[in-house]
Scaffold this motif. Structure first.
Motif, mmCIF file in Angstrom:
data_model
loop_
_atom_site.group_PDB
_atom_site.id
_atom_site.type_symbol
_atom_site.label_atom_id
_atom_site.label_comp_id
_atom_site.label_asym_id
_atom_site.label_seq_id
_atom_site.Cartn_x
_atom_site.Cartn_y
_atom_site.Cartn_z
ATOM 1 N N ASP A 149 -61.662 82.070 17.114
ATOM 2 C CA ASP A 149 -61.072 82.550 18.347
ATOM 3 C C ASP A 149 -61.476 81.624 19.488
ATOM 4 O O ASP A 149 -62.319 80.739 19.321
ATOM 5 C CB ASP A 149 -61.537 83.982 18.648
ATOM 6 N N ARG A 150 -60.897 81.870 20.638
ATOM 7 C CA ARG A 150 -61.194 81.035 21.805
ATOM 8 C C ARG A 150 -62.657 81.166 22.213
ATOM 9 O O ARG A 150 -63.225 82.255 22.209
ATOM 10 C CB ARG A 150 -60.295 81.448 22.965
ATOM 11 N N SER A 152 -65.361 80.519 25.294
ATOM 12 C CA SER A 152 -65.450 80.320 26.744
ATOM 13 C C SER A 152 -66.841 79.829 27.110
ATOM 14 O O SER A 152 -67.829 80.151 26.445
ATOM 15 C CB SER A 152 -65.160 81.640 27.478
ATOM 16 N N ASP A 242 -61.300 85.981 27.758
ATOM 17 C CA ASP A 242 -60.294 84.924 27.878
ATOM 18 C C ASP A 242 -59.321 84.864 26.709
ATOM 19 O O ASP A 242 -58.388 84.078 26.729
ATOM 20 C CB ASP A 242 -60.981 83.564 28.032
ATOM 21 N N PRO A 244 -58.584 86.266 22.174
ATOM 22 C CA PRO A 244 -57.123 86.292 22.083
ATOM 23 C C PRO A 244 -56.516 87.457 22.857
ATOM 24 O O PRO A 244 -57.188 88.421 23.195
ATOM 25 C CB PRO A 244 -56.865 86.437 20.574
ATOM 26 N N GLN A 371 -67.530 84.437 22.984
ATOM 27 C CA GLN A 371 -66.312 84.431 22.177
ATOM 28 C C GLN A 371 -65.853 85.864 21.945
ATOM 29 O O GLN A 371 -66.672 86.743 21.704
ATOM 30 C CB GLN A 371 -66.585 83.762 20.842
#
Length: 371
Positions: A149-150, A152, A242, A244, A371
């Motif tokens: 996942d993204r 940050s 931020d 998903p 995350q």
């Protein structure tokens, strides 16, 4: 190399340094060398400038590295132009998840290195390795794949193009006097967490400022961080979710639990050399995450080390921690008055190790990663 071969890293490059240069050419007299290898042993900065150690590359070696990367970038630009001229590629795979509920996940192969054995799982957060895809009836053929996942990150380190620590600080800092290299006072530390630099960093940067007619060496590099002692009180941060994307409604109390939104939380200290009595992040800091004290703060031993010292910790997110919903202006349209809900996780950090002091080494926060 394995990721490059299986197509995950399509534009990877390994850059060699002086070892890629022929020793026979460097052994020639200066006038007989190719232009790019002349003045190979000369520094680009004035004599006596900080950093002129034998293990640091000199000016012409930097230039050689620059040329190698530039040639690789030209290939990448040509590839990008080809992609722009072709049909837009879809690099995500349908996992059988309703698009209206969640973003599709970009899949990756199983990690080449593998998770180090003998290290507690808490010390190897999946921020580093990703997560193995859960096997379902819809993705039998993809059961060996992983996804990430993204991630940050916020930091005070300079240069900082995007993601400054100030974006997530809600309260608890001392007044910033603006001069990064000025000696900070005990009074400032007693009034809150201080944006400061370490002793060695301050001395080094002061030396740098003296060269080049007092204008330094022409580049930005500063290990700015938040420093605190017990008297500094609590530092309050608010971490935005931020991604998903969650498009579905969250009407149940369980949906407001922090683990539903956040998987991992990492804090890193400044990479600096200090004594044995310095602040130990995993022992001397207390983290209140989403209103609940974190049950475990564990050193990450498989990554982010400096002089053999692990400098990051994994802060466990309590199962009962909760997120908050805040209204924010539309970030894509600065002139719009439209407000959007934003999920945020509150994190309160305080120095609870009573022995921590400035002389031995205050606690520091250089990076916050989640995350």
């Amino acid at each position: 190399k394995a990721y490059s071969k299986n197509g995950v890293l399509t534009d990877s490059i390994a850059v060699g340094r002086s070892e890629v240069v022929s020793k026979d050419l460097l052994g020639k007299d200066e006038k007989d060398r190719p232009i790019g290898l002349q003045n190979w042993d000369k520094w680009g900065a004035p004599p006596g400038s900080p950093g002129q150690s034998s293990w640091h590359p000199k000016y012409m070696e930097h230039e050689l590295i620059g040329w190698m990367i530039a040639m690789h970038f030209l290939d990448a630009i040509e590839g990008a132009l080809t992609m722009l001229e072709s049909v837009e590629n879809d690099d995500s795979i349908d996992l059988g998840i309703n698009d209206e509920d969640h973003e599709q996940l970009v899949l990756l192969p199983e990690p080449v290195t593998g998770v180090p054995k003998g290290i507690p799982e808490a010390a190897v957060t999946h921020i580093l390795y990703g997560t193995k895809l859960e096997k379902t009836s819809e993705n039998v053929d993809q059961a060996r794949l992983w996804h990430m996942d993204r991630v940050s990150c916020r930091s005070n380190f300079l240069p900082n193009i995007n993601g400054h620590m100030s974006e997530i600080i809600m309260s608890g800092t001392a007044q910033d006097i603006g001069d990064d290299l000025m000696d900070k006072t005990d009074e400032q530390y007693n009034s809150g967490w201080v944006i400061d630099v370490g002793k060695v960093e301050r001395e080094t940067k002061r030396k740098v400022q003296k060269v080049g007619n007092g204008e330094g060496l022409g580049y930005i590099d500063m290990k700015l961080a938040l420093y605190g002692i017990p008297e500094s009180g609590s530092l309050v941060l608010s971490l935005p979710h931020d991604g998903p994307v969650h498009d579905h409604d969250h009407e149940h109390d369980s949906d407001m639990k922090a683990p539903h939104w956040f998987d991992a939380l990492v804090f890193c200290e400044v990479n600096e050399k200090r004594g044995a009595k310095e602040c130990k992040t995993e022992e001397d800091l207390t983290f209140i995450v989403g209103g609940v004290k974190s049950p475990a703060v564990t050193k990450i031993t498989s990554a982010a080390s400096y002089l053999k010292k692990a400098i990051c910790v994994n802060v466990e997110i309590p199962k009962d921690a909760v997120v908050k919903i805040s209204n924010h202006p539309d970030s894509e349209n600065a002139d719009s008055l439209e407000m959007h809900d934003k999920v945020e996780l509150s994190v309160e950090v305080s120095v609870t190790g009573k022995h921590v002091n400035r002389n031995d080494g205050a606690c520091s926060i250089s990076h916050v990663v989640w995350q």
